[in-house]
Write a protein that holds these residues in place. Structure first.
Motif, PDB file in Angstrom:
ATOM      1  N   VAL A   1     126.076   7.031-105.615  1.00 47.58           N
ATOM      2  CA  VAL A   1     125.610   7.073-107.005  1.00 47.58           C
ATOM      3  C   VAL A   1     125.356   8.529-107.371  1.00 47.58           C
ATOM      4  CG1 VAL A   1     123.823   6.365-108.639  1.00 47.58           C
ATOM      5  CG2 VAL A   1     124.537   4.799-106.837  1.00 47.58           C
TER       6      VAL A   1
ATOM      7  N   LYS B   1     120.510   0.366-116.940  1.00 49.73           N
ATOM      8  CA  LYS B   1     121.712   0.790-117.652  1.00 49.73           C
ATOM      9  C   LYS B   1     121.409   1.193-119.101  1.00 49.73           C
ATOM     10  CE  LYS B   1     126.409  -0.775-118.823  1.00 49.73           C
ATOM     11  NZ  LYS B   1     126.311  -0.840-120.292  1.00 49.73           N
TER      12      LYS B   1
ATOM     13  N   VAL C   1     123.875  -0.742-106.498  1.00 55.06           N
ATOM     14  CA  VAL C   1     124.184   0.060-107.672  1.00 55.06           C
ATOM     15  C   VAL C   1     124.112  -0.734-108.974  1.00 55.06           C
ATOM     16  CG1 VAL C   1     125.631   1.638-106.353  1.00 55.06           C
ATOM     17  CG2 VAL C   1     126.652  -0.405-107.356  1.00 55.06           C
ATOM     18  N   GLU C   2     123.951  -2.036-108.914  1.00 54.20           N
ATOM     19  CA  GLU C   2     123.937  -2.850-110.132  1.00 54.20           C
ATOM     20  C   GLU C   2     122.898  -2.419-111.164  1.00 54.20           C
ATOM     21  OE1 GLU C   2     125.828  -7.153-108.869  1.00 54.20           O
ATOM     22  OE2 GLU C   2     123.796  -7.062-109.663  1.00 54.20           O
TER      23      GLU C   2
ATOM     24  N   ARG D   1     131.582   2.297-104.941  1.00 56.92           N
ATOM     25  CA  ARG D   1     131.067   1.393-103.911  1.00 56.92           C
ATOM     26  C   ARG D   1     132.203   0.637-103.236  1.00 56.92           C
ATOM     27  NH1 ARG D   1     128.518  -3.835-107.206  1.00 56.92           N
ATOM     28  NH2 ARG D   1     130.083  -3.919-108.836  1.00 56.92           N
TER      29      ARG D   1
ATOM     30  N   PHE E   1     128.017   2.814-100.591  1.00 57.85           N
ATOM     31  CA  PHE E   1     128.107   3.190-102.002  1.00 57.85           C
ATOM     32  C   PHE E   1     127.679   4.638-102.205  1.00 57.85           C
ATOM     33  CE2 PHE E   1     123.687   1.902-101.591  1.00 57.85           C
ATOM     34  CZ  PHE E   1     123.002   2.785-102.409  1.00 57.85           C
TER      35      PHE E   1
ATOM     36  N   ILE F   1     125.908   7.886-115.198  1.00 57.86           N
ATOM     37  CA  ILE F   1     125.816   7.554-113.774  1.00 57.86           C
ATOM     38  C   ILE F   1     127.198   7.183-113.255  1.00 57.86           C
ATOM     39  CG2 ILE F   1     124.783   6.054-112.035  1.00 57.86           C
ATOM     40  CD1 ILE F   1     122.425   5.650-113.927  1.00 57.86           C
ATOM     41  N   GLU F   2     127.706   7.976-112.312  1.00 59.46           N
ATOM     42  CA  GLU F   2     128.971   7.676-111.646  1.00 59.46           C
ATOM     43  C   GLU F   2     128.667   6.811-110.422  1.00 59.46           C
ATOM     44  OE1 GLU F   2     131.992   8.401-112.469  1.00 59.46           O
ATOM     45  OE2 GLU F   2     132.010  10.199-113.716  1.00 59.46           O
ATOM     46  N   VAL F   3     129.338   5.664-110.317  1.00 58.03           N
ATOM     47  CA  VAL F   3     129.087   4.739-109.215  1.00 58.03           C
ATOM     48  C   VAL F   3     130.389   4.467-108.474  1.00 58.03           C
ATOM     49  CG1 VAL F   3     128.445   2.386-108.621  1.00 58.03           C
ATOM     50  CG2 VAL F   3     127.109   3.641-110.304  1.00 58.03           C
TER      51      VAL F   3
ATOM     52  N   PHE G   1     122.143   0.305-112.156  1.00 57.68           N
ATOM     53  CA  PHE G   1     122.598   1.476-112.906  1.00 57.68           C
ATOM     54  C   PHE G   1     123.834   1.196-113.771  1.00 57.68           C
ATOM     55  CE2 PHE G   1     120.670   3.046-108.924  1.00 57.68           C
ATOM     56  CZ  PHE G   1     119.584   3.707-109.471  1.00 57.68           C
ATOM     57  N   ILE G   2     124.516   0.053-113.524  1.00 64.26           N
ATOM     58  CA  ILE G   2     125.783  -0.179-114.229  1.00 64.26           C
ATOM     59  C   ILE G   2     125.813  -1.505-114.976  1.00 64.26           C
ATOM     60  CG2 ILE G   2     127.094   1.231-112.599  1.00 64.26           C
ATOM     61  CD1 ILE G   2     128.055  -1.349-111.269  1.00 64.26           C
TER      62      ILE G   2
END
Length: 584
Positions: free
Chosen positions: A411, A172, A194-195, A186, A409, A182-184, A197-198
């Motif tokens: 990403v 992140k 995805v964690e 899920r 999810f 980064i658009e996530v 990245f966020i």
């Protein structure tokens, strides 16, 4: 001037001749290598079956990586099914008197070691000996070696017995620093793919599932080690927590090893066990050569096919890993092959593309209408890997299989900030309101977010629907154990995500019984490619670059790099598990 051109021409001719000679040498080495692999192996009397550093246990033929230039690399890949069959065959083989485990760093997954260990435990019932020797021993190798009657350690060696941990890498702040957005999107509070990245740390939900999973696996493996070494569990915990295994004298004191000796002294113990005279040579046969001694034995025309699905699931038409176009063809071929009476699908996958997983599931459902379809799980059967198992008549998992991860999810990275900082901007001309719902510079439009969220939710409902059909449970029951959560095979059995705890060999036997087969041959699909096919299939620039990069920076660092640069991230809804856990 004529002399100059003559010299240039002579050099060109020389280079061409050298290239031709090298190519001929190249082909000859491949042919010689293939011939040596297929040659028959004689098992001498009074032999010891040896599991050593040259043994690499793999789950699928697609994992075989032949390198014609690696002449010094004498390691041999062995399918776990063949390895277990070899140990079972050795149990009744009069020429095999015992097993010697001499692997400091065993190349095998946790469930593969479970299978080997179980097979060796069964081998001991024959009354034949099992001894082990180590120098600097990894935890995975010791897990296998601890099953031996006697464990010997080098006086300057050690045992890396430390328990399990997993480390999650987060990107992140890296993304923010360099202006990467980064658009996530899920579904599932446990869908931790995805964690990285966020977030900058593990979420409570992810920490809970990882802790439960690690403790399940460690409780299973540690109890087996302690039982084999006759150590009380509280004392064993103290030994592990204190890293006593790293000190050779402490290893003996706390019963991890029986005696500190040199390798030549260990070989002398084997000689004494075999009652060899001084002039007699100690005969060891490697596991790979022993497999070669019987692997090509012909049996009945009826077959149980083992279709291996190993690696991430992708759309496309490549040999390695699980590519949908290839697998649809494999499955259709098995449908039409009259010699194949039953199919075992061996899954060792963390998942991948939702679309590719769905294509494969549909074709497996068609196969099931014609022939028994039994599923066996390896180290991983998560997300898309679990999804494709929903065509099965019966599912076998192993206690330490990472199972489930029922979640979805998406990403989508974008680079507006970093582009703008460097003077790069864009303007869009479009025909419709959402023609540019996503761009690599500007990310997702609000309506794009809404539609992809709807797509993710729809895919999740479809996922759960097929699970409810196969597991005969309600949507609410599956949703309660889904949400992207990963379970051990033991817990997956308790909550009804699998039918039985058992090995690939157990699944094969059940498939044969369901098809009413008594005399049959087990055939692996896809078939292993020859060295020639693999080398020339991999002669594209991307494959060569990837191999070079992986060798330079190491497999773990390469996997992290791929998380950041995977071109599929922006193009697909994913059913995928985010992490791999290794017993080392």
């Amino acid at each position: 001037m004529k002399s100059f051109f003559k010299n240039v021409l002579a050099n060109i001719v020389a280079v061409v001749i050298l290239c031709c000679l090298f190519f001929v040498f190249f082909i000859v080495m491949i042919v010689v290598g293939s011939a040596s692999e297929s040659s028959s192996v004689e098992v001498k009397k009074n032999s010891v079956l040896t599991i050593n550093l040259k043994t690499e246990i793999i789950d699928s033929p697609t994992e075989v990586q032949k390198d014609v230039f690696a002449f010094s690399n004498k390691s041999k890949e062995i399918l776990i099914y063949d390895a277990v069959e070899a140990i079972r065959k050795a149990k009744d083989d009069k020429n095999i008197k015992g097993i010697s485990i001499e692997a400091d760093d065993l190349s095998a997954g946790i469930t593969q070691i479970d299978d080997l260990r179980a097979a060796i435990s069964d081998f001991k019932k024959s009354g034949k000996f099992v001894y082990a020797y180590g120098n600097t021993v990894s935890q995975s190798s010791y897990y296998l070696g601890s099953v031996a009657d006697q464990y010997y350690l080098n006086p300057s060696g050690g045992i890396e017995l430390k328990g399990l941990s997993t480390e999650v890498t987060f990107f992140k702040e890296f993304a923010e620093k360099y202006g990467i957005g980064i658009e996530v999107i899920r579904h599932g509070k446990f869908k931790s793919a995805v964690e990285p990245f966020i977030a900058n740390e593990i979420s409570p939900e992810n920490k809970e599932q990882l802790s439960t999973l690690l403790n399940d696996i460690w409780n299973s493996t540690s109890s087996k080690i302690a039982a084999s070494r006759k150590i009380e569990l509280p004392q064993f915990k103290t030994v592990v927590d204190s890293l006593y295994g790293m000190i050779p004298e402490e290893s003996v004191k706390f019963k991890l090893a029986d005696k500190l000796i040199q390798k030549t002294e260990y070989d002398q113990i084997l000689r004494s066990k075999l009652s060899l005279k001084e002039k007699d040579k100690l005969s060891k046969i490697s596991l790979s050569k022993y497999v070669d001694s019987f692997k090509n034995e012909e049996k009945s025309g009826d077959r149980v096919a083992v279709l291996y699905a190993s690696g991430s699931i992708n759309s496309g038409d490549e040999y390695n890993e699980i590519y949908s176009e290839k697998y649809l063809k494999y499955i259709k071929d098995l449908q039409e092959d009259k010699k194949v009476k039953a199919v075992v699908l061996r899954i060792n996958s963390p998942g991948g593309s939702a679309n590719a997983s769905d294509e494969i599931l549909f074709e497996l459902q068609q196969l099931k209408k014609k022939k028994p379809l039994i599923v066996s799980f390896g180290d991983y059967a998560a997300s898309g890997g679990y999804y494709i198992a929903m065509a099965a008549d019966k599912i076998y998992s192993q206690p330490n299989t990472l199972t489930g991860s029922i979640g979805v999810f998406g990403v989508l990275p974008y680079f507006k900030e970093i582009a703008n900082k460097n003077g790069v901007r864009s303007d869009i001309v479009a025909t419709n309101a959402n023609s540019a719902y996503y761009s690599s510079l500007n990310g997702l439009s609000p309506h794009g977010v809404a539609m992809i969220t709807k797509s993710v939710e729809g895919t999740y409902k479809r996922f759960v629907h097929f699970v409810t059909q196969n597991r005969k449970k309600s949507f609410e029951q599956i949703d309660a154990v889904g949400g992207g959560r990963v379970w051990s095979g033991t817990r997956a059995k308790e909550i009804g995500l699998v039918d039985e705890l058992g090995s690939l060999n157990d699944a094969v036997k059940f498939a044969a019984a369901k098809a009413n087969l008594k005399d049959y041959r087990v055939k692996s699909y896809p078939e292993e490619k020859t060295a020639f096919e693999q080398i020339f299939d991999g002669m594209n620039e991307d494959d060569i670059s990837a191999r070079v990069l992986k060798n330079k920076i190491g497999k773990s660092n390469y996997e992290i790099l791929m998380q950041l640069t995977d071109k599929k991230l922006k193009s697909e809804v994913k059913m995928e598990m985010p992490f791999q856990i290794r017993i080392d």
